[in-house]
Design an enzyme around this catalytic site. Structure first.
Site, PDB file in Angstrom:
ATOM      1  N   LEU A   1     -15.027  -7.525  25.735  1.00  0.00           N
ATOM      2  CA  LEU A   1     -15.588  -6.191  25.558  1.00  0.00           C
ATOM      3  C   LEU A   1     -15.479  -5.506  26.913  1.00  0.00           C
ATOM      4  O   LEU A   1     -15.801  -6.104  27.941  1.00  0.00           O
ATOM      5  CB  LEU A   1     -17.048  -6.275  25.107  1.00  0.00           C
ATOM      6  CG  LEU A   1     -17.738  -4.978  24.674  1.00  0.00           C
ATOM      7  CD1 LEU A   1     -17.035  -4.365  23.472  1.00  0.00           C
ATOM      8  CD2 LEU A   1     -19.212  -5.237  24.335  1.00  0.00           C
ATOM      9  N   ASP A   2     -14.998  -4.276  26.917  1.00  0.00           N
ATOM     10  CA  ASP A   2     -14.778  -3.563  28.174  1.00  0.00           C
ATOM     11  C   ASP A   2     -16.021  -3.613  29.059  1.00  0.00           C
ATOM     12  O   ASP A   2     -17.153  -3.548  28.561  1.00  0.00           O
ATOM     13  CB  ASP A   2     -14.421  -2.106  27.907  1.00  0.00           C
ATOM     14  CG  ASP A   2     -13.128  -1.959  27.112  1.00  0.00           C
ATOM     15  OD1 ASP A   2     -12.382  -2.947  27.031  1.00  0.00           O
ATOM     16  OD2 ASP A   2     -12.893  -0.864  26.584  1.00  0.00           O
ATOM     17  N   ARG A   3     -15.812  -3.698  30.346  1.00  0.00           N
ATOM     18  CA  ARG A   3     -16.923  -3.769  31.294  1.00  0.00           C
ATOM     19  C   ARG A   3     -17.872  -2.584  31.137  1.00  0.00           C
ATOM     20  O   ARG A   3     -19.091  -2.727  31.222  1.00  0.00           O
ATOM     21  CB  ARG A   3     -16.378  -3.821  32.719  1.00  0.00           C
ATOM     22  CG  ARG A   3     -17.462  -3.865  33.794  1.00  0.00           C
ATOM     23  CD  ARG A   3     -16.859  -3.988  35.176  1.00  0.00           C
ATOM     24  NE  ARG A   3     -17.887  -4.085  36.205  1.00  0.00           N
ATOM     25  CZ  ARG A   3     -17.650  -4.305  37.493  1.00  0.00           C
ATOM     26  NH1 ARG A   3     -16.415  -4.455  37.905  1.00  0.00           N
ATOM     27  NH2 ARG A   3     -18.640  -4.389  38.359  1.00  0.00           N
TER      28      ARG A   3
ATOM     29  N   ALA B   1     -18.475  -0.904  28.464  1.00  0.00           N
ATOM     30  CA  ALA B   1     -19.070  -0.825  27.129  1.00  0.00           C
ATOM     31  C   ALA B   1     -20.286  -1.740  27.011  1.00  0.00           C
ATOM     32  O   ALA B   1     -20.484  -2.669  27.799  1.00  0.00           O
ATOM     33  CB  ALA B   1     -18.040  -1.198  26.067  1.00  0.00           C
TER      34      ALA B   1
ATOM     35  N   ARG C   1     -10.880   3.422  22.672  1.00  0.00           N
ATOM     36  CA  ARG C   1     -10.827   4.443  23.714  1.00  0.00           C
ATOM     37  C   ARG C   1      -9.480   5.159  23.714  1.00  0.00           C
ATOM     38  O   ARG C   1      -9.419   6.389  23.821  1.00  0.00           O
ATOM     39  CB  ARG C   1     -11.099   3.792  25.074  1.00  0.00           C
ATOM     40  CG  ARG C   1     -12.477   3.148  25.147  1.00  0.00           C
ATOM     41  CD  ARG C   1     -12.610   2.177  26.296  1.00  0.00           C
ATOM     42  NE  ARG C   1     -12.482   2.836  27.593  1.00  0.00           N
ATOM     43  CZ  ARG C   1     -12.570   2.194  28.748  1.00  0.00           C
ATOM     44  NH1 ARG C   1     -12.794   0.887  28.764  1.00  0.00           N
ATOM     45  NH2 ARG C   1     -12.442   2.850  29.889  1.00  0.00           N
TER      46      ARG C   1
END
Length: 270
Positions: A134-136, A138, A223
């Protein structure tokens, strides 16, 4: 020295412990070396095997061993936000990752990572394996496996898109005016599919709230997809124009559901 990498091949004349040797080699105080070791910035390779993190300052080193320190003063000074364990399923656990926390560490350390926090959370300590990302920037739910078998089974589910992931997203503009509720645009030369449902639109802020479901797992898929159709995610530091805010990336993984390979039934985590 703010940031550097130092590699040492141990000789018979070197100090007997990792901390002493690194302090002499780098000129850093032993307290700084110990802090870097605790936070995962020091690596050891014995005569056989591969580099592994070395956290114990009193660990003995022998001639022929290789010591590596990746020192980043700024990174080591960071105090990471804390994740929350949502559910402990034995074979795996479910975590709510806050914004700003990495999924896993780097060669410069792992104290700012979910994987390390999960490793320290359980007593007695368990193995931890990352099975998805999971994106940093997010927030949201992540699974951590606690055995190689669990990691293999959960990774298989992710690879075959058998884990349904739901995201709460705020995007720029009135996306309801766009026909359809699917984004089918390739990313990195590969098919990528995102479905979404519009929940509301705030004309004052020109922001739409949507629920998104990704059917493929491309890098930064949500995104990039919303940016490509002209409705970038609010607060995205990388993609989009006119979508900056003070609250940060408005993307949250709020639900995971799948047939548990161990319980043999559907599980839903929110």
């Amino acid at each position: 020295m703010e940031k550097f990498t130092s590699e040492i091949t141990v000789t018979p004349d070197d100090p007997p412990t990792a901390c002493e040797l690194l302090a002499r080699q780098t000129g850093l105080a032993k307290a700084r070396i110990k802090d870097a070791m605790t936070k995962g910035a020091v690596w050891l390779k014995k005569r056989k095997g591969k580099l592994q993190r070395l956290r114990r300052a009193t660990a003995a080193v022998r001639p022929g061993y290789q010591l590596v320190i990746h020192y980043d003063k700024g990174l080591l000074a960071l105090v990471p936000p804390q994740a929350r364990c949502v559910s402990d399923q034995g074979h795996y656990s479910v975590w709510e990752k806050p914004a700003g926390l990495m999924a896993q560490g780097t060669q410069y350390g792992d104290h700012c990572s979910l994987l390390r926090q999960a490793e320290l959370f359980f007593r007695p300590q368990r193995q931890v394996f990352l099975v998805h990302r999971l994106d940093r920037e997010a927030t949201g739910l992540m699974l951590i496996a606690h055995s190689r078998e669990a990691a293999r089974e959960l990774s298989r589910l992710f690879q075959h898109n058998l884990i349904a992931k739901r995201y709460q997203v705020e995007v720029l503009g009135n996306i309801a005016s766009r026909p359809g509720n699917r984004i089918d645009l390739p990313l990195d030369g590969k098919a990528a599919l995102t479905d979404y449902e519009v929940l509301s639109y705030d004309p004052a802020g020109n922001i739409s709230k949507v629920v998104a479901h990704i059917r493929t797992g491309r890098l930064h898929q949500i995104r990039r997809h919303f940016d490509l159709i002209g409705h970038p995610v609010m607060g995205d530091p990388r993609y989009g124009i006119g979508n900056k805010n003070k609250e940060g990336l408005q993307l949250k993984a709020d639900q995971l559901s799948f047939i548990c390979p161990f319980a043999k039934r559907e599980v839903v985590f929110r």
